[in-house]
Design a protein around this motif. Structure first.
Motif, PDB file in Angstrom:
ATOM      1  N   LYS A   1       0.876  -1.084   0.095  1.00  0.00           N
ATOM      2  CA  LYS A   1      -0.002  -0.077   0.217  1.00  0.00           C
ATOM      3  C   LYS A   1       0.769   1.150  -0.104  1.00  0.00           C
ATOM      4  O   LYS A   1       1.884   1.376   0.629  1.00  0.00           O
ATOM      5  N   ASP A   2       0.394   2.511  -0.771  1.00  0.00           N
ATOM      6  CA  ASP A   2       1.273   3.332  -0.843  1.00  0.00           C
ATOM      7  C   ASP A   2       0.659   4.592  -0.549  1.00  0.00           C
ATOM      8  O   ASP A   2      -0.268   5.050  -1.026  1.00  0.00           O
ATOM      9  N   VAL A   3       0.715   5.029   0.565  1.00  0.00           N
ATOM     10  CA  VAL A   3       0.112   6.358   1.164  1.00  0.00           C
ATOM     11  C   VAL A   3       0.979   7.563   1.341  1.00  0.00           C
ATOM     12  O   VAL A   3       1.961   7.430   1.886  1.00  0.00           O
TER      13      VAL A   3
ATOM     14  N   ARG B   1      -2.377  -1.138  -7.784  1.00  0.00           N
ATOM     15  CA  ARG B   1      -2.712  -0.583  -6.364  1.00  0.00           C
ATOM     16  C   ARG B   1      -1.942  -1.833  -5.521  1.00  0.00           C
ATOM     17  O   ARG B   1      -2.810  -3.009  -5.519  1.00  0.00           O
TER      18      ARG B   1
ATOM     19  N   LYS C   1      -4.189   8.097  -0.515  1.00  0.00           N
ATOM     20  CA  LYS C   1      -3.704   6.546  -1.040  1.00  0.00           C
ATOM     21  C   LYS C   1      -3.195   6.654  -2.527  1.00  0.00           C
ATOM     22  O   LYS C   1      -3.839   7.230  -3.405  1.00  0.00           O
TER      23      LYS C   1
ATOM     24  N   ASN D   1      -2.031  -3.718  -1.887  1.00  0.00           N
ATOM     25  CA  ASN D   1      -2.958  -3.615  -0.531  1.00  0.00           C
ATOM     26  C   ASN D   1      -2.429  -4.111   0.716  1.00  0.00           C
ATOM     27  O   ASN D   1      -3.108  -4.296   1.872  1.00  0.00           O
TER      28      ASN D   1
END
Ligand SMILES: Nc1nc2c(c(=O)[nH]1)N[C@H]1C(S)=C(S)[C@@H](COP(=O)(O)OP(=O)(O)OC[C@H]3O[C@@H](n4cnc5c(=O)[nH]c(N)nc54)[C@H](O)[C@@H]3O)O[C@H]1N2
Ligand SMILES: Nc1nc2c(c(=O)[nH]1)N[C@H]1C(S)=C(S)[C@@H](COP(=O)(O)OP(=O)(O)OC[C@H]3O[C@@H](n4cnc5c(=O)[nH]c(N)nc54)[C@H](O)[C@@H]3O)O[C@H]1N2
Ligand SMILES: [Mo]
Length: 757
Positions: free
Chosen positions: A516-518, A539, A523, A541
């Protein structure tokens, strides 16, 4: 010897041999992939992850670049994709404690398999000058060190920025922008060792360096020729496309020195019947000698030219250039030379010709078996001649299909990761960012190694990959790398390149596809381009392997700020916060990406324009598709030598080793094997099971030796041998490269055999 497993490495290389398989995939493949996945990720994470592979709301498989169809299966991945995912989503961790316990010398003595098995790297690590081990470092300090070294260079061209093909479009675009704003085109990439020959040949002949077919085209073709590719291992999802094509009546010819299981019979794990019965894919197997492909296609072209009505004269007249000269040259192709070059018999070539003449829509697929030879570029050009003759480009169901390797290698190139960018690309970049990019060409991979060796390059920065293991001439490359002032690797996992360093070294741990890339802007997702020019979102997760990881775009953005300082007008901070702002810029710089953000919102993504495919327009120098008429070449072997190809086993992803089996070829528990034909074995005194050193021969007279390989008698073409990469990269001379593309000729290494010492 660099590649000898040292004492203390618990990985034992003790190959066992059983009969080779004749069918690929099926239930055992599903079971194997789940077993590896569970070992690395545990049950819950396995389910959570594998169900998101290649789904429209999920992440792009970090395995190969094969496209997904519009209709997705619940499990849209293959055994080897599952291994790639498990390798990345593993629960094992490499922490600062690990580095404290393992000095660099210890890491340098480990096998690549052992290094990879240790898990995901959790913190930035720094190897100071003179230190014997890496220590934890803050991101800020890490970027400061890079800025210091880059700032001390005499010229920006003393820096090298390497990219491996997993990097997303967004990160790749930022990296090339940073390099050019800094002042260099030194952007070598894995493509230089991979499909560069395809790009060179296709750009010159059809004006676009990419494949011209879609999945639909494959499904609707009459004839698919697969030359120099092992899809059962390296692109397993391609087998489903072949199965579908066959069900619709297509014929398949494979051209390969090895009988590869996936092409013999495929048991589709995604259909109930397929699991049990399987489909025979091959209609004709041309067991060619290594390097014989150009001669084969040249003769086929002569035979087509001599057949009444076989040439598509309207297409040739309207769309091509150079036909007369080509036809005159092709008329000289003769049977004797071709039979000697290919090792084939006349009947087999005539059978192929019948299938070719019966086909109205022909696709030729290829991979590394064609691109890694001295004469790869003329070989691929000859395939273009072959397709042009019968109008097989820009016709539904027909075309060129170079099957790409890394999952975003094609996208990285589209984004400008190229040491020889076109002036048009640089003009657009300069206009968008108000910078002045250098116009002189940079170094490709081979030239980058020479520059390090000769002291012309001093800082090496890698966005992924495993440079010292993937490149040729291991001893030369490793020495070159040790010459650098600073080596930096943005990596997910430990590999040999972290252990063969410059005076100082950094490891910058990053998010992978599954993570996950926040960012501050919320996001994020990234985008990739597959082998058929389709762009789509990816994406992750999973909770990242550690809270200290930065994404690749964030790493480049922070690096750029540290190096370029307030003098840069580029909004690096904005880019890091919100990747949509990067895509906005891409939409204005890279042709085909207009309205990028709007179009990427479409679940399946969009397909980039391709003039030959879309409208039979050929953006070449002549404005037409070019026939070319190079002299036919093929390798000639001195007495007592074999021609060695260095290839992949079923249990590896390039330099990442998942396990020690090569399932379909019947090799178990070890990788130091050399496959030779039983008759060659008898002639050279190489009994099955004997141990031998491989010694390569090249005109510089330098001895290159890979010690201790178990001989396996195997039905490869006569005169040929095969062994795995990267263990055999030590044998590939740095200067042995393909003409024009400069790709290391790692599929044609002349070797002799000496009893293991
Ligand atoms: N599981 C898995 N998937 C992968 C990879 C991986 O390592 N593991 N790597 C990825 C990457 S980066 C790439 S580039 C692709 C590579 O995909 P491939 O090109 O399929 O990989 P190789 O193992 O190098 O296989 C080369 C094939 O060409 C044949 N060959 C060798 N020499 C000749 C020749 O002179 N003529 C002909 N006609 N055939 C020849 C070999 O016998 C072999 O079947 O796969 C990608 N996908
Ligand atoms: N002798 C011989 N040599 C060859 C070949 C051959 O057939 N024979 N094939 C050539 C080919 S086709 C290729 S493409 C090259 C491959 O050359 P590379 O692309 O340089 O090598 P890989 O083994 O794919 O790189 C693996 C490493 O990438 C890192 N990595 C994995 N995922 C990510 C990620 O998401 N982000 C970042 N930053 N890092 C990541 C991990 O640390 C891992 O150790 O090798 C070439 N070398
Ligand atoms: Mo590749």
């Amino acid at each position: 010897m660099a590649s000898k497993p040292p004492a203390g490495d618990p990985v034992q290389d003790a190959p066992q041999v059983e009969p080779a398989k004749h069918a690929a995939a099926g239930l055992p493949a599903v079971a194997r992939s789940l077993r590896i996945a569970q070992q690395q990720m545990g049950l819950r994470r396995t389910a959570q992850t594998l169900l998101k592979v290649n789904q429209k709301d999920g992440f792009d498989c970090p395995g190969c670049a094969w496209p997904e169809g519009d209709q997705r299966h619940t499990a849209e991945f293959c055994e080897n994709g599952a291994k790639a995912v498990a390798e990345e989503a593993t629960l094992r961790r490499v922490t600062p404690d690990f580095f404290a316990a393992h000095p660099v010398a210890d890491l340098a003595g480990r096998s690549g398999y052992w290094l990879g098995q240790q898990g995901r790297i959790t913190q930035p690590m720094y190897l100071p000058e003179g230190a014997d081990r890496y220590e934890a470092v803050t991101w800020e300090r890490a970027f400061g060190i890079i800025a210091e070294e880059l700032g001390a260079l005499g010229s920006p061209d003393e820096a090298l920025f390497y990219t491996s093909g997993r990097t997303s479009n967004e990160a790749a675009f930022l990296l090339q922008l940073f390099a050019r704003e800094f002042g260099t085109n030194n952007l070598p990439d894995c493509s230089n060792m991979c499909h560069e020959s395809s790009g060179s040949a296709l750009t010159e002949t059809i004006g676009v360096g990419k494949g011209s077919v879609s999945l639909e085209d494959l499904h609707h073709s009459d004839l698919i020729i697969i030359a120099g590719q092992n899809p059962g291992t390296n692109h397993p999802r391609m087998l489903s496309a072949l199965e579908k094509a066959k069900a619709a009546g297509a014929k398949i010819i494979s051209v390969n020195p090895l009988p590869e299981a996936g092409l013999e019979r495929f048991k589709n794990p995604q259909t109930p019947l397929g699991l049990v019965r399987g489909a025979a894919l091959n209609d004709l197997f041309l067991q060619i000698r290594i390097g014989g492909d150009q001669a084969l296609f040249r003769l086929l072209n002569r035979l087509i030219l001599q057949t009444e009505g076989a040439v598509d004269e309207t297409f040739v007249a309207e769309h091509t250039h150079g036909y007369e000269e080509f036809a005159a040259t092709a008329a000289e192709a003769d049977w004797d030379t071709t039979l000697a070059a290919t090792g084939l018999d006349r009947a087999a070539i005539e059978q192929a010709l019948d299938l070719i003449l019966a086909s109205r829509r022909t696709v030729v697929c290829w991979a590394m078996g064609l691109t890694q030879h001295k004469h790869s570029v003329p070989t691929i050009r000859e395939i273009v001649n072959f397709l042009l003759l019968r109008g097989n480009i820009g016709r539904p169901g027909a075309g060129v299909c170079p099957v790409r390797g890394h999952s975003n290698v094609q996208g990285d190139r589209t984004m400008g990761i190229f040491e020889r960018p076109s002036p048009a690309f640089l003009d657009a970049l300069d206009k968008e960012f108000a910078i002045t990019s250098p116009r002189h060409h940079g170094y490709d991979v081979v030239r980058a190694i020479r520059a390090l060796r000769d002291g012309d390059a001093k800082v090496f920065f890698a966005m992924g990959g495993n440079f010292v293991a993937a490149t040729p001439d291991t001893a030369v490359t490793e020495a070159a790398m040790r010459n650098a002032r600073l080596t930096v690797h943005v990596s997910t996992k430990l590999n040999r390149s972290h252990a063969v360093t410059g005076t100082r070294a950094l490891i910058l741990p990053t998010l992978g596809r599954t993570d996950k890339d926040v960012q501050a802007g919320g996001k994020q997702f990234v985008t990739v381009e597959d082998s058929m020019s389709k762009v789509h979102a990816s994406r992750g997760n999973l909770t990242p392997a550690s809270p200290h990881l930065l994404s690749e775009p964030a790493i480049v953005a922070r690096l750029a700020r540290a190096v370029l300082g307030p003098g840069s007008a580029t909004p690096w901070e904005e880019f890091e916060k919100d990747y949509a702002t990067i895509r906005d810029r891409i939409s204005r710089v890279v042709p085909g990406f207009e309205n990028f953000n709007a179009r990427i919102a479409h679940p399946g993504g969009f397909t980039l324009p391709h003039a030959p495919r879309d409208s039979r327009r050929f953006p070449t120098a002549t404005g037409k598709a070019n026939f070319t008429a190079a002299p036919v070449e093929f390798p000639e072997l001195p007495e007592g030598r074999l021609l060695l190809q260095t290839l992949r086993s079923h249990d590896q992803y390039n330099t990442t080793i998942y396990g020690l089996d090569d399932h379909y070829r019947g090799i178990k528990g070890g990788r130091r094997v050399v496959l030779v034909h039983p008759d060659d074995g008898a002639a050279l005194g190489l009994a099955d099971g004997a141990y031998t050193d491989l010694v390569s021969e090249w005109k510089d007279g330098v001895e290159r030796r890979a010690p201790g390989f178990r001989v396996v008698h195997y039905p490869t073409a006569r005169g040929c041998a095969a062994a795995y990469y990267p263990e055999t990269n030590v044998l590939v001379p740095l200067d042995s490269t393909a003409d024009t593309s400069n790709t290391p000729a790692s599929k044609s290494v002349v070797v002799r055999f000496e009893p293991a010492g």
